[in-house]
Design a protein around this motif. Structure first.
Motif, PDB file in Angstrom:
ATOM      1  N   ALA A  73       0.718  -1.132  -0.011  1.00  0.00           N
ATOM      2  CA  ALA A  73      -0.058   0.081   0.065  1.00  0.00           C
ATOM      3  C   ALA A  73       0.865   1.316   0.076  1.00  0.00           C
ATOM      4  CB  ALA A  73      -0.842   0.055   1.267  1.00  0.00           C
ATOM      5  N   ALA A  74       2.132   1.156  -0.045  1.00  0.00           N
ATOM      6  CA  ALA A  74       3.042   2.242  -0.211  1.00  0.00           C
ATOM      7  C   ALA A  74       3.222   3.030   1.160  1.00  0.00           C
ATOM      8  CB  ALA A  74       3.071   3.082  -1.306  1.00  0.00           C
ATOM      9  N   ASP A  75       2.778   2.445   2.343  1.00  0.00           N
ATOM     10  CA  ASP A  75       2.648   2.861   3.586  1.00  0.00           C
ATOM     11  C   ASP A  75       4.079   3.643   3.903  1.00  0.00           C
ATOM     12  OD1 ASP A  75       2.831   3.210   6.472  1.00  0.00           O
ATOM     13  OD2 ASP A  75       1.035   2.782   6.437  1.00  0.00           O
ATOM     14  N   PRO A  76       3.992   5.043   4.380  1.00  0.00           N
ATOM     15  CA  PRO A  76       5.311   5.491   4.655  1.00  0.00           C
ATOM     16  C   PRO A  76       5.946   5.192   5.740  1.00  0.00           C
ATOM     17  CG  PRO A  76       3.543   7.242   5.014  1.00  0.00           C
ATOM     18  CD  PRO A  76       2.979   5.980   4.461  1.00  0.00           C
ATOM     19  N   SER A  77       5.221   4.208   6.569  1.00  0.00           N
ATOM     20  CA  SER A  77       6.265   3.678   7.629  1.00  0.00           C
ATOM     21  C   SER A  77       7.180   2.417   7.457  1.00  0.00           C
ATOM     22  CB  SER A  77       4.994   3.029   8.775  1.00  0.00           C
ATOM     23  OG  SER A  77       4.532   1.912   8.215  1.00  0.00           O
TER      24      SER A  77
END
Length: 102
Positions: A73-77
């Protein structure tokens, strides 16, 4: 967005712009977001091509299914390093990576 819709909104005082404009991203930040999105989509596509579940990938990486879902989901975490490492673990070559980021 259709041009007719854009004109209707403009007539009512609305302005249509890019996501980067809305978020106030610098050109470098916009490129970084684009890179993360490309790598995330590459990971998802490679997983699907190999007919693996997120849990299968997680076991390969010694991680969790939720972490794989966040990476896809390309989560920045999640780090770009982990995205690249995951792609390599699924058999991506340097050429594959250069196609993704090119």
């Amino acid at each position: 967005m259709r041009e007719s819709k854009r004109k209707q909104l403009a007539a009512r005082g609305w302005k249509a712009g890019s996501t980067a404009e809305f978020l106030g991203l610098t050109q470098e930040e916009e490129r970084l977001v684009d890179l993360r999105l490309r790598l995330a989509e590459g990971l998802r596509q490679r997983r699907l091509q190999r007919q693996l579940t997120q849990s299968d990938v997680a076991r390969t990486l010694r991680s969790s299914q939720s972490r794989v879902a966040k990476m896809e989901a390309a989560d920045p975490s999640g780090s770009i390093d982990l995205l690249v490492r995951s792609l390599l673990a699924l058999g991506a070559t340097n050429r594959d990576l250069s196609r993704l980021i090119g």
